[in-house]
Design a protein around this motif. Structure first.
Motif, PDB file in Angstrom:
ATOM      1  N   GLU A  18       0.823  -1.211   0.000  1.00  0.00           N
ATOM      2  CA  GLU A  18       0.000   0.000   0.000  1.00  0.00           C
ATOM      3  C   GLU A  18       0.854   1.255   0.000  1.00  0.00           C
ATOM      4  O   GLU A  18       0.599   2.201  -0.758  1.00  0.00           O
ATOM      5  CB  GLU A  18      -0.929  -0.012   1.211  1.00  0.00           C
ATOM      6  N   LEU A  19       1.887   1.278   0.830  1.00  0.00           N
ATOM      7  CA  LEU A  19       2.721   2.478   0.954  1.00  0.00           C
ATOM      8  C   LEU A  19       3.654   2.640  -0.248  1.00  0.00           C
ATOM      9  O   LEU A  19       3.858   3.764  -0.726  1.00  0.00           O
ATOM     10  CB  LEU A  19       3.525   2.423   2.252  1.00  0.00           C
ATOM     11  N   PHE A  20       4.240   1.562  -0.723  1.00  0.00           N
ATOM     12  CA  PHE A  20       5.107   1.649  -1.904  1.00  0.00           C
ATOM     13  C   PHE A  20       4.308   2.149  -3.112  1.00  0.00           C
ATOM     14  O   PHE A  20       4.831   2.885  -3.953  1.00  0.00           O
ATOM     15  CB  PHE A  20       5.714   0.282  -2.240  1.00  0.00           C
ATOM     16  N   THR A  21       3.045   1.747  -3.183  1.00  0.00           N
ATOM     17  CA  THR A  21       2.199   2.154  -4.311  1.00  0.00           C
ATOM     18  C   THR A  21       1.810   3.615  -4.216  1.00  0.00           C
ATOM     19  O   THR A  21       1.813   4.335  -5.224  1.00  0.00           O
ATOM     20  CB  THR A  21       0.928   1.281  -4.362  1.00  0.00           C
ATOM     21  N   THR A  22       1.464   4.078  -3.024  1.00  0.00           N
ATOM     22  CA  THR A  22       0.972   5.452  -2.866  1.00  0.00           C
ATOM     23  C   THR A  22       2.095   6.468  -2.665  1.00  0.00           C
ATOM     24  O   THR A  22       2.011   7.591  -3.162  1.00  0.00           O
ATOM     25  CB  THR A  22       0.008   5.527  -1.674  1.00  0.00           C
ATOM     26  N   LYS A  23       3.164   6.086  -1.961  1.00  0.00           N
ATOM     27  CA  LYS A  23       4.238   7.033  -1.632  1.00  0.00           C
ATOM     28  C   LYS A  23       5.531   6.769  -2.396  1.00  0.00           C
ATOM     29  O   LYS A  23       6.446   7.592  -2.374  1.00  0.00           O
ATOM     30  CB  LYS A  23       4.528   7.003  -0.129  1.00  0.00           C
ATOM     31  N   GLY A  24       5.598   5.624  -3.061  1.00  0.00           N
ATOM     32  CA  GLY A  24       6.825   5.269  -3.760  1.00  0.00           C
ATOM     33  C   GLY A  24       7.813   4.586  -2.828  1.00  0.00           C
ATOM     34  O   GLY A  24       7.745   4.738  -1.609  1.00  0.00           O
ATOM     35  N   PHE A  25       8.736   3.837  -3.416  1.00  0.00           N
ATOM     36  CA  PHE A  25       9.722   3.114  -2.614  1.00  0.00           C
ATOM     37  C   PHE A  25      10.604   4.075  -1.821  1.00  0.00           C
ATOM     38  O   PHE A  25      10.807   3.903  -0.612  1.00  0.00           O
ATOM     39  CB  PHE A  25      10.585   2.234  -3.525  1.00  0.00           C
ATOM     40  N   ASN A  26      11.125   5.089  -2.502  1.00  0.00           N
ATOM     41  CA  ASN A  26      12.022   6.035  -1.829  1.00  0.00           C
ATOM     42  C   ASN A  26      11.291   6.919  -0.817  1.00  0.00           C
ATOM     43  O   ASN A  26      11.894   7.394   0.136  1.00  0.00           O
ATOM     44  CB  ASN A  26      12.739   6.914  -2.859  1.00  0.00           C
ATOM     45  N   GLY A  27      10.004   7.140  -1.045  1.00  0.00           N
ATOM     46  CA  GLY A  27       9.234   8.000  -0.142  1.00  0.00           C
ATOM     47  C   GLY A  27       8.678   7.277   1.075  1.00  0.00           C
ATOM     48  O   GLY A  27       8.016   7.894   1.917  1.00  0.00           O
ATOM     49  N   THR A  28       8.922   5.983   1.158  1.00  0.00           N
ATOM     50  CA  THR A  28       8.416   5.178   2.270  1.00  0.00           C
ATOM     51  C   THR A  28       9.561   4.778   3.192  1.00  0.00           C
ATOM     52  O   THR A  28      10.619   4.343   2.718  1.00  0.00           O
ATOM     53  CB  THR A  28       7.723   3.901   1.747  1.00  0.00           C
ATOM     54  N   THR A  29       9.357   4.910   4.470  1.00  0.00           N
ATOM     55  CA  THR A  29      10.370   4.515   5.447  1.00  0.00           C
ATOM     56  C   THR A  29       9.948   3.232   6.164  1.00  0.00           C
ATOM     57  O   THR A  29       8.784   2.837   6.136  1.00  0.00           O
ATOM     58  CB  THR A  29      10.584   5.612   6.497  1.00  0.00           C
ATOM     59  N   ILE A  30      10.917   2.617   6.807  1.00  0.00           N
ATOM     60  CA  ILE A  30      10.639   1.418   7.601  1.00  0.00           C
ATOM     61  C   ILE A  30       9.624   1.740   8.693  1.00  0.00           C
ATOM     62  O   ILE A  30       8.717   0.954   8.978  1.00  0.00           O
ATOM     63  CB  ILE A  30      11.930   0.863   8.219  1.00  0.00           C
ATOM     64  N   ARG A  31       9.771   2.914   9.296  1.00  0.00           N
ATOM     65  CA  ARG A  31       8.831   3.317  10.352  1.00  0.00           C
ATOM     66  C   ARG A  31       7.414   3.493   9.805  1.00  0.00           C
ATOM     67  O   ARG A  31       6.437   3.190  10.483  1.00  0.00           O
ATOM     68  CB  ARG A  31       9.320   4.608  11.025  1.00  0.00           C
TER      69      ARG A  31
END
Length: 220
Positions: A18-31
């Motif tokens: 969900e987060l990789f799709t909406t925010k992108g890989f680089n825009g998503t953090t582990i937290r």
């Protein structure tokens, strides 16, 4: 996956997709992922060794399921009508992508980005995909059809199967439907099959014209 560990991994993957799709890989953090999954960030390091390992797990989960559908139909062309096998494979792929539309969009987007992360793991899967599509398409066309290069037909078919999910916003804006809607899948499947039938008719027409233009060999 089974047990508590399996449920934890599934929760992490679902949150990551969900987060990789909406925010992108680089825009998503582990937290971010841990917060969405309601887990301790340490779980992600334990199960996936970081964010890159998590993305790889998403890609693998998609392609293993996706290619198994193609493999299943490819095996059946030995005793069933190859054209039916091809049609059934297309339907299965569309339904699978619809049921997993966020993951599907993530995977095809990663391929278009051609990042180092995706390139290393995707290349072998794409070669397998090409093998299955070529086997199914060639069998459906039959040995007598030679007017249309199979490789070109595969490129066109591949685009049809992935575009609605890669550009789901366009489908929603233009047709007022989403690729996850069963009605869209039914109508889109019919359109793809119509294209295949039309392509085969062109193929047959070209073969017929080639036969007519061939010189007549007289035997004494």
């Amino acid at each position: 996956m089974s047990g508590q560990g399996g449920k934890t991994k599934e929760s992490i993957i679902e949150a990551a997709i969900e987060l990789f799709t909406t925010k992108g890989f680089n825009g998503t953090t582990i937290r971010d992922i841990a917060a969405r999954a309601k887990l301790n960030p340490a779980n992600i390091s334990y199960y996936f060794h970081g964010k890159q390992g998590l993305l790889e797990a998403c890609l693998v989960s998609f392609f293993e399921a996706y290619l198994s559908l193609l493999d299943e139909e490819k095996r059946k062309i030995e005793w069933e009508d190859p054209e039916i096998c091809l049609h059934r494979a297309i339907r299965k792929i569309l339904v699978f992508q619809s049921d997993n539309h966020l993951l599907t969009r993530l995977v095809w987007r990663e391929i278009t980005i051609d990042s180092q992360v995706s390139r290393e793991i995707i290349s072998s899967y794409l070669m397998k995909e090409r093998y299955y599509l070529k086997a199914l398409t060639s069998a459906a066309l039959g040995k007598n059809y030679s007017a249309l290069p199979v490789s070109m037909m595969i490129i066109q078919l591949k685009g049809m199967l992935s575009t609605p999910f890669l550009n789901s916003h366009y489908v929603s804006e233009v047709w007022g439907m989403h690729p996850k809607d069963p009605y869209f899948i039914e109508k889109y499947y019919e359109s793809v099959i119509d294209w295949i039938q039309a392509t085969m008719n062109v193929q047959k027409s070209a073969l017929f014209m080639e036969h007519l233009s061939s010189p007549v060999i007289k035997t004494v």
